[in-house]
Motif scaffolding. Structure first.
Motif, mmCIF file in Angstrom:
data_model
loop_
_atom_site.group_PDB
_atom_site.id
_atom_site.type_symbol
_atom_site.label_atom_id
_atom_site.label_comp_id
_atom_site.label_asym_id
_atom_site.label_seq_id
_atom_site.Cartn_x
_atom_site.Cartn_y
_atom_site.Cartn_z
ATOM 1 N N SER A 296 0.741 -1.316 -0.079
ATOM 2 C CA SER A 296 -0.078 -0.023 -0.038
ATOM 3 C C SER A 296 0.718 1.135 -0.157
ATOM 4 O O SER A 296 0.410 2.497 -0.171
ATOM 5 C CB SER A 296 -0.894 -0.027 1.093
ATOM 6 O OG SER A 296 -0.342 0.106 2.294
ATOM 7 N N ALA A 297 2.091 1.061 0.327
ATOM 8 C CA ALA A 297 3.083 2.221 0.159
ATOM 9 C C ALA A 297 2.808 2.850 -1.190
ATOM 10 O O ALA A 297 3.322 4.231 -1.345
ATOM 11 C CB ALA A 297 4.641 1.716 0.579
ATOM 12 N N GLY A 298 2.451 2.212 -2.402
ATOM 13 C CA GLY A 298 2.408 2.567 -3.561
ATOM 14 C C GLY A 298 1.007 2.804 -4.014
ATOM 15 O O GLY A 298 0.563 2.727 -5.077
ATOM 16 N N ALA A 299 0.085 3.058 -3.005
ATOM 17 C CA ALA A 299 -1.213 3.034 -3.430
ATOM 18 C C ALA A 299 -1.696 3.868 -4.452
ATOM 19 O O ALA A 299 -2.608 3.927 -5.142
ATOM 20 C CB ALA A 299 -1.967 3.229 -2.224
ATOM 21 N N ARG A 300 -0.947 5.077 -4.486
ATOM 22 C CA ARG A 300 -1.351 6.143 -5.248
ATOM 23 C C ARG A 300 -0.060 6.413 -6.206
ATOM 24 O O ARG A 300 0.167 7.521 -7.036
ATOM 25 C CB ARG A 300 -1.424 7.539 -4.710
ATOM 26 C CG ARG A 300 -3.015 7.569 -4.133
ATOM 27 C CD ARG A 300 -3.489 8.750 -3.520
ATOM 28 N NE ARG A 300 -2.810 9.017 -2.182
ATOM 29 C CZ ARG A 300 -3.489 8.710 -1.051
ATOM 30 N NH1 ARG A 300 -4.506 7.946 -1.336
ATOM 31 N NH2 ARG A 300 -2.844 8.684 0.263
ATOM 32 N N ASP A 301 1.166 5.573 -6.366
ATOM 33 C CA ASP A 301 2.218 5.692 -6.995
ATOM 34 C C ASP A 301 2.734 4.451 -7.303
ATOM 35 O O ASP A 301 3.443 3.667 -6.560
ATOM 36 C CB ASP A 301 3.051 6.667 -6.460
ATOM 37 C CG ASP A 301 4.447 6.786 -7.292
ATOM 38 O OD1 ASP A 301 4.772 6.155 -8.299
ATOM 39 O OD2 ASP A 301 5.375 7.568 -6.641
ATOM 40 N N PHE A 302 2.549 3.847 -8.380
ATOM 41 C CA PHE A 302 2.883 2.416 -8.740
ATOM 42 C C PHE A 302 4.533 2.366 -8.600
ATOM 43 O O PHE A 302 5.325 1.136 -8.506
ATOM 44 C CB PHE A 302 2.328 1.818 -9.842
ATOM 45 C CG PHE A 302 2.860 2.469 -11.104
ATOM 46 C CD1 PHE A 302 4.036 2.503 -11.713
ATOM 47 C CD2 PHE A 302 1.891 3.469 -11.920
ATOM 48 C CE1 PHE A 302 4.516 3.033 -12.814
ATOM 49 C CE2 PHE A 302 2.321 4.011 -13.212
ATOM 50 C CZ PHE A 302 3.605 3.737 -13.647
ATOM 51 N N THR A 303 5.193 3.244 -8.687
ATOM 52 C CA THR A 303 6.731 3.118 -8.793
ATOM 53 C C THR A 303 7.278 2.776 -7.420
ATOM 54 O O THR A 303 8.451 2.700 -7.355
ATOM 55 C CB THR A 303 7.364 4.417 -9.347
ATOM 56 O OG1 THR A 303 7.145 5.647 -8.564
ATOM 57 C CG2 THR A 303 6.851 4.762 -10.764
ATOM 58 N N ARG A 304 6.283 3.099 -6.409
ATOM 59 C CA ARG A 304 6.717 2.753 -4.981
ATOM 60 C C ARG A 304 6.361 1.320 -4.578
ATOM 61 O O ARG A 304 6.292 0.962 -3.249
ATOM 62 C CB ARG A 304 6.062 4.082 -3.971
ATOM 63 C CG ARG A 304 6.754 5.282 -4.381
ATOM 64 C CD ARG A 304 6.109 6.433 -3.734
ATOM 65 N NE ARG A 304 6.036 6.382 -2.261
ATOM 66 C CZ ARG A 304 6.853 6.959 -1.653
ATOM 67 N NH1 ARG A 304 7.684 7.814 -2.155
ATOM 68 N NH2 ARG A 304 6.750 6.900 -0.416
ATOM 69 N N VAL A 305 5.830 0.509 -5.295
ATOM 70 C CA VAL A 305 5.007 -0.947 -4.979
ATOM 71 C C VAL A 305 6.145 -1.636 -4.973
ATOM 72 O O VAL A 305 6.785 -1.726 -6.196
ATOM 73 C CB VAL A 305 3.744 -0.954 -5.891
ATOM 74 C CG1 VAL A 305 3.317 -2.515 -5.298
ATOM 75 C CG2 VAL A 305 2.742 -0.084 -5.671
ATOM 76 N N PRO A 306 6.661 -2.334 -3.780
ATOM 77 C CA PRO A 306 7.623 -3.416 -4.330
ATOM 78 C C PRO A 306 7.038 -4.660 -5.038
ATOM 79 O O PRO A 306 5.741 -4.986 -4.780
ATOM 80 C CB PRO A 306 7.859 -4.009 -2.778
ATOM 81 C CG PRO A 306 6.557 -3.625 -2.010
ATOM 82 C CD PRO A 306 6.046 -2.334 -2.714
ATOM 83 N N TYR A 307 7.949 -5.144 -5.936
ATOM 84 C CA TYR A 307 7.480 -6.122 -7.056
ATOM 85 C C TYR A 307 7.245 -7.461 -6.307
ATOM 86 O O TYR A 307 7.921 -7.952 -5.486
ATOM 87 C CB TYR A 307 8.524 -6.274 -7.978
ATOM 88 C CG TYR A 307 8.989 -5.173 -8.886
ATOM 89 C CD1 TYR A 307 8.014 -4.148 -9.263
ATOM 90 C CD2 TYR A 307 10.266 -4.881 -9.301
ATOM 91 C CE1 TYR A 307 8.422 -3.098 -9.938
ATOM 92 C CE2 TYR A 307 10.641 -4.245 -10.219
ATOM 93 C CZ TYR A 307 10.054 -3.152 -10.449
ATOM 94 O OH TYR A 307 10.386 -2.083 -11.142
#
Ligand SMILES: [Zn+2]
Length: 432
Positions: A296-307
């Motif tokens: 959810s750290a990348g809920a508004r920015d997919f570049t911050r979602v761990p793969y």
């Protein structure tokens, strides 16, 4: 519902298992996992204990994980580090490939020793975050070829991906719902062709990991027709899910973010074709577990979602159900892709990947009539969620046996951490 398989202990140290109406299949060999891995400053939540618990319960009896070489580090030191992470923890047997993070002269000189030690496979990335440059890739391929090492390739064109991400950032399209657009199939197909061309240039053998789209498969098929030594692996999530999962956006979409992304229905159909034709030889989960909170750290920015997604516990029943039960692949193709082929390609066969006298007695009793619904709360991954949650599946493992010992029964772990052993692998190849 049929009664569960019964076991009866007898004298002389053997045990009789009633497997009436069950399939006896070789245990799964998943050669693509990332347990206890550090990625972008985060540590994946499944270590060798919880990850292999999930594997055992899911019918996977062998994994190959990736040790990761840091810049300036020797390959053997990298492996030693990963062996420490696994020691005393695993429920099933495990080996390691090594990711080359530094294609220095020292690294290349070390490759023959790696083969002697039982690690005849390396990995290189073509994305810019983890890349070693195209010359580095060619140098690794060349060194690998000389000693019969197969090179696993993460094939996506890093510059294309960076270009797409930059454009999307400028346009404010960073919600996870747009994720697939940031990693187009074109970038995967281009890198796959290029990796194959580099391999052809030096006569190396490559294994394309997590192939996800029709165009990349076409590159593999064409190369194989020309006699180039290329293997391809796909993932359960590409076989059973599509990019529509991203449409909800936010954290719900982030849960499905991995690299490459989920693709279209047409791509998915092509992957099943590839399994049928034999141009895709293996299925690996690429299990990399993150909690929903981390995602959810990348809920508004997919570049911050761990793969990455968890996959070890559900892959066998997902592939069986979507593949065999739905008539897309034969039972033989299922066993080949889930067990025998990866064991052969990576030097584990015939110890692993088959049921035979002299092999390791790794097998699964599988009930083709057992219907179930995936419930992420019952799984052993510490991710706490599963991409197949709510899936209705036909067939499932009843019992998992590793080296003759029952390690899981009806989805329950009956093993002890640390019983899994480290595997040295040796490939047979023609030295030229
Ligand atoms: Zn991976």
């Amino acid at each position: 519902m049929r009664p569960p398989a019964r076991t009866r202990s007898r004298a002389y140290g053997f045990r009789e298992i009633d497997a009436t109406a069950l399939l006896g299949l070789p245990g799964g060999v998943d050669v693509h996992t990332h347990l206890d891995a550090d990625v972008g400053g985060l540590r994946s939540v499944d270590d060798f204990e919880s990850g292999t618990a999930a594997a055992a319960c899911g019918g996977v009896t062998t994994i190959c994980d990736y040790a990761w070489q840091q810049r300036g580090q020797s390959l053997t030191v990298a492996i030693e580090g990963w062996k420490t992470r696994a020691a005393g923890r695993a429920h099933v047997d495990y080996g390691f490939h090594v990711i080359v993070g530094d294609a220095s002269d020292q690294t290349l000189a070390e490759i023959p020793r790696l083969v002697d030690l039982g690690y005849p496979s390396l990995k290189v990335f073509m994305i810019n975050e983890f890349g070693i440059g195209d010359q580095g890739i060619m140098r690794v391929l060349d060194a690998a070829r000389k000693v019969g090492v197969v090179v696993n390739v993460h094939a996506e064109n890093g510059d294309m991906l960076d270009h797409c991400a930059r454009g999307m950032r400028a346009a404010g399209r960073l919600d996870p719902r747009y994720y697939a657009e940031s990693r187009p199939a074109l970038a995967e197909a281009e890198a796959t062709r290029r990796a194959i061309d580099y391999a052809a240039l030096v006569g190396a053998e490559v294994y394309i990991v997590h192939l996800s789209c029709a165009d990349a498969l076409e590159a593999v098929s064409a190369a194989r027709r020309r006699g180039i030594r290329v293997w391809a692996e796909t993932r359960p999530i590409y076989l059973a899910l599509t990019e529509e999962r991203y449409a909800v956006g936010g954290t719900e979409a982030a849960k499905f973010i991995g690299a490459p992304p989920l693709r279209s229905g047409l791509d998915q159909a092509a992957l099943w074709d590839g399994l049928r034709s034999g141009d895709i030889q293996a299925i690996g989960s690429d299990n990399t577990s993150w909690t929903v909170e981390q995602k959810s750290a990348g809920a508004r920015d997919f570049t911050r979602v761990p793969y990455g997604v968890p996959g070890l516990e559900t892959e066998m029943r997902v592939i069986y159900s979507e593949g065999v039960a739905k008539g897309r692949i034969s039972l033989q193709t299922f066993v080949a892709a889930f067990s025998t082929n990866p064991a052969r390609i990576f030097g584990l066969y015939p110890r692993k990947g088959t049921i035979a006298v002299g092999s390791d007695a790794d097998f699964v009793l599988f009930d083709p009539t057992r219907d179930s619904v995936v419930d992420e709360r019952q799984l052993h991954s510490r991710a706490g969620y599963d991409p197949f949650h709510g899936f209705h599946l036909a067939g499932g493992p009843v019992m998992t046996v590793s080296r003759g010992e029952i390690v899981a029964r009806d989805g329950q772990l009956v093993s002890r951490a640390g019983r899994g052993v480290h595997l040295e692998r040796h490939r047979t190849f023609d030295r030229d």
